[in-house]
Design an enzyme around this catalytic site. Structure first.
Site, PDB file in Angstrom:
ATOM      1  N   GLU A   1       2.964   4.003   7.934  1.00  0.00           N
ATOM      2  CA  GLU A   1       1.507   3.899   7.781  1.00  0.00           C
ATOM      3  C   GLU A   1       0.803   5.018   8.534  1.00  0.00           C
ATOM      4  O   GLU A   1      -0.199   5.559   8.070  1.00  0.00           O
ATOM      5  CB  GLU A   1       1.019   2.532   8.269  1.00  0.00           C
TER       6      GLU A   1
ATOM      7  N   THR B   1       0.822  -1.218   0.000  1.00  0.00           N
ATOM      8  CA  THR B   1       0.000   0.000   0.000  1.00  0.00           C
ATOM      9  C   THR B   1       0.853   1.265   0.000  1.00  0.00           C
ATOM     10  O   THR B   1       0.710   2.114   0.886  1.00  0.00           O
ATOM     11  CB  THR B   1      -0.939   0.011   1.222  1.00  0.00           C
TER      12      THR B   1
ATOM     13  N   GLU C   1       1.100   8.215   6.585  1.00  0.00           N
ATOM     14  CA  GLU C   1       0.217   8.161   5.415  1.00  0.00           C
ATOM     15  C   GLU C   1      -1.231   8.434   5.816  1.00  0.00           C
ATOM     16  O   GLU C   1      -1.957   9.158   5.124  1.00  0.00           O
ATOM     17  CB  GLU C   1       0.316   6.788   4.747  1.00  0.00           C
TER      18      GLU C   1
ATOM     19  N   LEU D   1      -0.555   4.834   0.906  1.00  0.00           N
ATOM     20  CA  LEU D   1      -1.878   4.627   1.496  1.00  0.00           C
ATOM     21  C   LEU D   1      -1.721   3.888   2.817  1.00  0.00           C
ATOM     22  O   LEU D   1      -0.880   2.993   2.935  1.00  0.00           O
ATOM     23  CB  LEU D   1      -2.769   3.792   0.571  1.00  0.00           C
TER      24      LEU D   1
ATOM     25  N   ASP E   1      18.562  -2.935  20.251  1.00  0.00           N
ATOM     26  CA  ASP E   1      17.684  -2.480  19.177  1.00  0.00           C
ATOM     27  C   ASP E   1      16.396  -3.259  19.199  1.00  0.00           C
ATOM     28  O   ASP E   1      16.367  -4.424  18.788  1.00  0.00           O
ATOM     29  CB  ASP E   1      18.400  -2.674  17.837  1.00  0.00           C
TER      30      ASP E   1
ATOM     31  N   GLU F   1       8.829  -1.949  12.630  1.00  0.00           N
ATOM     32  CA  GLU F   1       9.885  -1.093  12.079  1.00  0.00           C
ATOM     33  C   GLU F   1      10.949  -1.898  11.367  1.00  0.00           C
ATOM     34  O   GLU F   1      11.470  -1.475  10.321  1.00  0.00           O
ATOM     35  CB  GLU F   1      10.521  -0.273  13.212  1.00  0.00           C
ATOM     36  N   GLU F   2      11.288  -3.051  11.924  1.00  0.00           N
ATOM     37  CA  GLU F   2      12.397  -3.819  11.369  1.00  0.00           C
ATOM     38  C   GLU F   2      12.132  -4.298   9.947  1.00  0.00           C
ATOM     39  O   GLU F   2      13.062  -4.583   9.197  1.00  0.00           O
ATOM     40  CB  GLU F   2      12.723  -5.011  12.273  1.00  0.00           C
TER      41      GLU F   2
ATOM     42  N   HIS G   1      21.130  -7.084  15.476  1.00  0.00           N
ATOM     43  CA  HIS G   1      20.178  -7.947  14.764  1.00  0.00           C
ATOM     44  C   HIS G   1      20.511  -9.433  14.877  1.00  0.00           C
ATOM     45  O   HIS G   1      20.115 -10.224  14.021  1.00  0.00           O
ATOM     46  CB  HIS G   1      20.070  -7.549  13.284  1.00  0.00           C
TER      47      HIS G   1
END
Length: 745
Positions: free
Chosen positions: A430, A263, A433, A266, A383, A421-422, A550
């Site tokens: 989003e 999206t 938007e 959007l 993180d 987020e990752e 990570h």
């Protein structure tokens, strides 16, 4: 990353109507009691409140927050991630330290996960299919936490499934130039598997570049020369030091853009239009898998072919060669190839953002937003949980003052815990938007604290130029951790500094790319933004980031033993971010110095003149209009600063204050041009779009100039240079007009 609704206030309806203020759509309930006994239109930063907040921010509470947040893996949309949603809601609704309101906002987004039934694998196979070596599917269990049932197998999120097989080549960082170098060496890349190392270009770009040259699969590893200062032995790495263990594998999103892939532009609601998954751009086109340097060593140290260039060598204890294939006297029989089996799958999942809101007493329709993402790849102690732990402590202290009735901010404060987020900054994107217009109209600044502590040496601040002054002011008043007796500011300047033509020697601030949730705020909405953290002494390590980034080794014990024993650096970040937050939410005049943009613009102009000017001149392109526009901006910024100083010496009318603050708030929006970079999704900021050229100047101009310099470029390429020059000039003129008196048109 996500936000919510805001309603009206109950403190003097006439004053609110006089200013035309309603808070609107972010879930602040109507007040049933007076907001604060001492509130007035001229409310300014209360230094006693600021001191009280600084004194109450508790390192031991931050430590306990982190222990709780990181005790289990919490990848986006997992059961533990949703449990943390409830934890945040509970804290922000607490009767003794909660906020005015707390609410979740959910989006249905496309995520990528490894198969639980068929793990991804990497094998060395002979011509007849015999498997001579299988790589570790999971990291080694060194402390017990790596074997927990919810630890995700290392994988490249959004890499497509497939089982390619081919001779191995070593492609350094996987840049376009790296693959061209291999071809220049006479290596046929068609049908090969490329081994690359992290760094230089983005994760996904490695696979995109590889596929362009006929490569059918990509492996990515972290070289100990890039992360461990060359240390690679088990006794030199975690759990014996902060170094990445040999089996450690960096996970990550290999999607090239940010936001929900289905999206773009959007919000990912059920009713929103979605792309056909086959039409998504930005995914890796070929199977890709990350591996540990222990496994990478087995490949690199057995490769055949010519020696790799010196700049391609690493720290695995052997000479790196280019391939293709393995040397005849190595560990693998002649003709052996590498098979990469990837079984990733795409899934629609519901991801939540959590918002906690403190309603402003005087200007509830002006938002200071403080955000941090919640999801991690595994335990995520650094993180992002180091940032979440700090966020919870700041909101606890402010919530306690709020519940006691001793304080309420002038402007509204929104705490945001972003989801997913990752996978590509999905929650925050989003949200921007969905509430684009409202946020552009009302948001003063966005403060991001993702990783709050990389290590414990010094502050690291990134942001747009107007936030420099408020960060400097805050850090001059806060003691640095340790026994040096220095302020955070004075300690910071020891580690990283620059010479300013205006201020002399000052700490160096970085700029904002797209590495965390500030991206959509600055690049898409044009909201003044910053990112704050404590970091390591770069003179003592060349690590590109903290080593267990990570991986399954990013745990609470790792933080407590190696990054911040005593949690004093976490406390320092909490105090810095808390002070900046209060100064922005409570100061009568916004503490944003627009003249600090003048230095940046002058630097950009000088770089353009020195590096581009002569060739531009030969194509009849003049930088004269740009010179004029920069001077016009500098004059307008200086005049506005002088006007503010004059108002501060008087008793300004509330509307005068409001008008000036709106000019300060809206400056960043003036640099937006949604049509400037059609090839760059979400990038509209004329000054901070990606600059792929080598000249530190206006990015659109620099990139167009670099393309026009290429062999066989024609009139069309130079026309684009002229267009980008005009875009920069008009952005500067629009910004100058924003700063001029509001009656001047």
């Amino acid at each position: 990353m996500h936000w919510a609704k805001i309603l009206g206030v109950g403190i003097g309806a006439a004053a609110l109507l006089g200013l035309g203020i309603i808070l609107g759509h972010f879930a602040i309930p109507k007040a049933t009691e007076p907001l604060a006994s001492s509130v007035s239109d001229s409310q300014d930063l209360d230094l006693a409140i600021l001191d009280s907040v600084m004194g109450q921010l508790d390192a031991s509470r931050i430590r306990e927050n982190l222990r709780e947040l990181s005790k289990e893996p919490h990848v986006a949309t997992s059961a533990r991630d949703e449990a943390l949603v409830q934890l945040l809601l509970g804290r922000w609704k607490d009767s003794a330290s909660g906020l005015d309101t707390a609410k979740t906002y959910e989006y249905t987004v496309l995520l990528s996960f490894p198969s639980t039934e068929q793990p991804n694998s990497v094998e060395v196979v002979g011509p007849n299919g015999t498997v001579f070596h299988s790589f570790q599917p999971f990291e080694k269990n060194l402390t017990g936490e790596q074997a927990e049932p919810n630890v995700l197998q290392p994988y490249a999120a959004y890499a497509p499934p497939g089982t390619p097989k081919g001779p191995l080549v070593y492609a350094n960082r996987g840049s376009e130039d790296d693959f061209k170098k291999l071809e220049a060496e006479g290596i046929n890349l068609k049908g090969t598997i490329a081994l690359t190392r992290y760094g230089s270009v983005g994760r996904g770009a490695k696979a995109i570049n590889a596929a362009r040259h006929g490569v059918v699969g990509v492996l990515v590893y972290t070289d100990p020369g890039d992360i461990n200062d060359g240390k690679s032995l088990p006794n030199e790495t975690f759990p014996n030091s902060w170094g990445l263990p040999p089996s450690g594998v960096e996970r990550g999103s290999y999607y090239e853009y940010f936001g929900d892939p289905l999206t773009p532009y959007l919000p990912a609601h059920p009713v929103s239009f979605r792309l056909d998954p086959h039409n998504i751009s930005g995914f890796p086109p070929i199977p890709t898998q990350p591996i540990g340097f222990e496994d990478a060593k087995n490949l690199l140290c057995n490769l055949n072919g010519t020696s790799a260039p010196d700049s391609w060598q690493g720290a695995l204890g052997c000479e790196y060669k280019l391939g293709p294939g393995f040397e005849p006297n190595g560990n693998f029989p002649a003709g052996s190839e590498v098979k990469v089996s990837v079984y990733n799958r795409l899934e629609l999942r519901n991801s939540s953002n959590v918002l906690g809101i403190i309603q402003g007493a005087v200007e509830p329709d002006r938002y200071v937003i403080y955000g941090n993402h919640r999801d991690s790849w595994v335990h995520g102690a650094v993180d992002p949980s180091s940032g979440t732990a700090v966020l919870l402590e700041i909101s606890r202290v402010l919530g306690t003052l709020l519940k006691k009735g001793t304080w309420r901010p002038r402007r509204s404060i929104i705490f945001a815990s972003w989801g997913a987020e990752e996978f590509g900054l999905i929650g925050s994107t989003e949200f921007t938007e969905e509430f684009l217009s409202k946020l552009q109209e009302r948001t003063v600044t966005y403060i991001n604290v993702d990783i709050s502590v990389f290590s414990n040496a010094t502050l690291r601040a990134q942001g747009t130029p107007p936030v420099q002054s408020v960060i400097f002011s805050a850090t001059k008043e806060i003691s640095a951790p340790g026994s040096s007796g220095l302020s955070i500011y004075d300690n910071w300047i020891r580690y990283t500094n620059r010479s300013s033509p205006v201020y002399g020697l000052v700490p160096s601030m970085g700029t904002l790319g797209a590495g965390s949730d500030y991206a959509s705020f600055i690049h898409f909405l044009g909201i003044t933004s910053m990112d704050l953290a404590y970091t390591y002494d770069r003179s003592k390590t060349s690590a590109r980031i903290y080593p267990t980034y990570h991986t399954a080794f990013d745990t609470f014990d790792y933080v407590e033993k190696f990054l911040d024993p005593g949690f004093s650096s976490h406390q320092a970040v909490a105090r810095t971010a808390g002070s900046v937050l209060l100064r922005l939410s409570d100061s009568l005049f916004l503490p944003l110095n627009v003249s600090d943009y003048s230095e940046t613009l002058q630097s950009f102009l000088q770089a353009a003149q020195e590096n581009l000017g002569a060739l531009l001149e030969s194509h009849n392109i003049s930088l004269g209009p740009l010179v004029t526009a920069v001077e016009k901006f500098k004059a307008a910024a200086a005049a506005l600063n002088q006007h503010i100083l004059t108002l501060q010496k008087s008793s300004p009318d509330p509307l005068q204050v409001r008008m000036v603050n709106d000019q300060l708030m809206l400056l960043e929006r003036a640099f937006l041009n949604p049509r400037a970079f059609p090839e760059e999704r979400y990038y509209s900021h004329v000054l901070w779009a990606p600059n792929t050229a080598s000249v530190a100047t206006f990015p659109g101009l620099a990139n167009a100039y670099a393309r026009a310099q290429e062999i066989n470029s024609g009139a069309e390429a130079w026309a684009e240079v002229e267009r980008q020059l005009s875009i920069a000039v008009m952005a500067l003129e629009g910004a100058a007009a924003t700063l001029q008196p509001v009656t001047d048109l």
